[in-house]
Design an enzyme around this catalytic site. Structure first.
Site, short mmCIF file in Angstrom:
data_model
loop_
_atom_site.label_atom_id
_atom_site.label_comp_id
_atom_site.label_asym_id
_atom_site.label_seq_id
_atom_site.Cartn_x
_atom_site.Cartn_y
_atom_site.Cartn_z
N ASP A 1 0.82 -1.20 0.00
CA ASP A 1 0.00 0.00 0.00
C ASP A 1 0.86 1.26 0.00
OD1 ASP A 1 -2.76 -0.31 -0.23
OD2 ASP A 1 -2.99 -0.96 1.84
N HIS A 2 1.73 1.37 0.97
CA HIS A 2 2.53 2.59 1.10
C HIS A 2 3.45 2.76 -0.10
CE1 HIS A 2 1.45 4.00 5.17
NE2 HIS A 2 1.27 2.72 5.45
#
Length: 459
Positions: free
Chosen positions: A359-360
């Site tokens: 995600d990041h």
């Protein structure tokens, strides 16, 4: 350690010579894992900072792109931003009771039910009542095969993925589709004139490469909001728009809402309002599963037809192609499907990455792709589409980055990269932004606002 940064920068269409502007501060012990998570995180943040510095140089008329510094400590703190958050001293809840690994008759399945509608779909697919306990779910799943559960839950619009080994994932049609795509998919949508960006004062207190740009944020959980949070850091006017009936989880909204405004809008009944927003938008970022917004005329080509020269950025879990292209998904589920959970644990006891790194990492890559598109537009115009997928980032992590030992001062924890800020949501302890270049901003101009508290209009 710039080889991985060069790979990502090339995928973004950047000039390889600019990678020399990046220096890194390695810290052994940051984001420890069997897979090269630290290198992935450093590369994603590094290219985002370089893209910001490149655009800042373009707008300020600098003869040289400002130097970029990537610190493993700052990156690790930011990749744990949702865990590092405190709201008036209270730690957030990361996962709901039904978001976890479950033993099945033949292995493991992982579910995601943080949102009420996802919980309802999960229980409905399993034939359980709305108030079913985790013990009831565990008993039922123990009698079924993992693939059977995956099919039933996904068929009902819920979220469940059977545990696969890397070899099992590689043998799927979806893995082949993901592998066939570049890390960053880039497309020119029209032949609009070159974008004229207002010049930046090189003597300003902080160079804000996205200053004056309007970003419509149609994203949820977590990569998309990380990308738009980064664009807000860099000076963009970011307006996040959510459906009134799909409220965001409060702590998640607090973590990713820095620098943004938050409004609600029904895209069906509020179409005129949306078109007014689109008419002067520079960037639209979407984070829904592929095709979900097309019925509202929000595909990249449809948007660009109504707003020539627009940059449209999309992020999804599985990509836009293949049998899973229309499936819902989250970082935790992509780890399970692609074999990462087996690599970080075992078939008998699956593990996880030390952070929601897919995600990041994808979020910073997405922000970088937007910034690079804006730089390219300033030279030769054209509406642009950029598209990323968590599953494609996962493939880069598992097959494209070589592990390497870090040198330097050991990572001592996140404290040096945390700050406290007063906000309408309370006193927030939060991670500082890891995107850093000479002359760039040190923090966000405003704290997060309550969900849906702003009007659906530009400032």
């Amino acid at each position: 350690m710039t080889a991985d940064i060069e790979v990502a920068w090339t995928a973004l269409g950047g000039d390889p010579a600019l990678v020399s502007r990046v220096t890194t501060e390695e810290r052994p012990g940051a984001l420890p894992a069997r897979l090269p998570v630290r290198q992935l995180a450093r590369a994603c943040v590094g290219v985002c900072a370089l893209a910001a510095a490149e655009l800042a140089a373009r707008r300020a008329g600098l003869t040289e792109v400002p130097g970029v510094r990537v610190d493993d400590g700052a990156v690790a703190a930011a990749f744990h931003s949702e865990r590092n958050l405190l709201v008036d001293g209270r730690a957030p809840v990361s996962f709901a009771p039904l978001s976890r690994f479950w033993r099945t008759a033949d292995g493991w399945v992982r579910t995601h039910a943080n949102y009420p509608h996802h919980r309802a779909r999960l229980l409905g697919a399993l034939g359980l009542p709305a108030d079913a306990s985790p013990q009831a779910v565990a008993g039922l799943l123990a009698e079924r095969s993992a693939v059977e559960v995956e099919g039933a839950v996904c068929g009902a619009g819920g979220l469940a993925v059977a545990l696969r080994t890397p070899t099992e994932w590689a043998a799927t049609e979806q893995a082949a589709e993901v592998a066939a795509r570049p890390l960053v998919e880039r497309e020119r949508l029209d032949s609009a004139h070159a974008r004229v960006l207002a010049p930046l004062d090189p003597a300003a207190a902080a160079l804000l490469p996205a200053a004056g740009l309007r970003v419509l944020d149609l994203t949820r959980v977590l990569a998309g909001p990380v990308a738009t949070r980064t664009l807000a850091l860099l000076g963009a006017d970011v307006l996040r728009v959510d459906a009134p009936w799909l409220p965001e989880l409060p702590d998640q909204h607090a973590d990713t809402g820095f620098g943004k405004r938050s409004a609600t809008l029904d895209l069906a009944s509020g179409r005129d309002t949306f078109e007014e927003l689109l008419a002067t938008a520079d960037v639209v970022v979407t984070g829904y599963r592929p095709g979900a917004l097309d019925r509202f005329g929000l595909s990249p080509k449809a948007l660009c037809a109504r707003r020539p020269g627009l940059v449209v950025a999309q992020v999804s879990a599985w990509g836009a192609h293949g049998p899973w292209g229309g499936r819902r998904g989250f970082d935790s589920l992509v780890q399970v499907a692609t074999g990462i959970a087996v690599t970080e644990g075992s078939v008998e006891e699956p593990g996880t990455l030390p952070a929601q790194a897919l995600d990041h990492g994808t979020g910073y890559l997405l922000a970088a792709a937007v910034l690079r598109a804006l730089t390219e537009q300033s030279y030769d115009g054209g509406g642009r589409s950029v598209r990323l997928a968590l599953a494609r980032t996962a493939r880069w992590l598992t097959d494209g980055i070589r592990p390497a030992a870090a040198t330097g001062a050991p990572y001592q924890g996140p404290d040096a990269w945390l700050a406290e800020t007063d906000s309408p949501l309370g006193r927030l302890r939060h991670a500082l932004p890891p995107v850093s270049f000479a002359g760039g901003p040190a923090g966000w101009a405003r704290p997060p606002a309550p969900w849906g508290s702003d009007g659906a209009h530009w400032r």
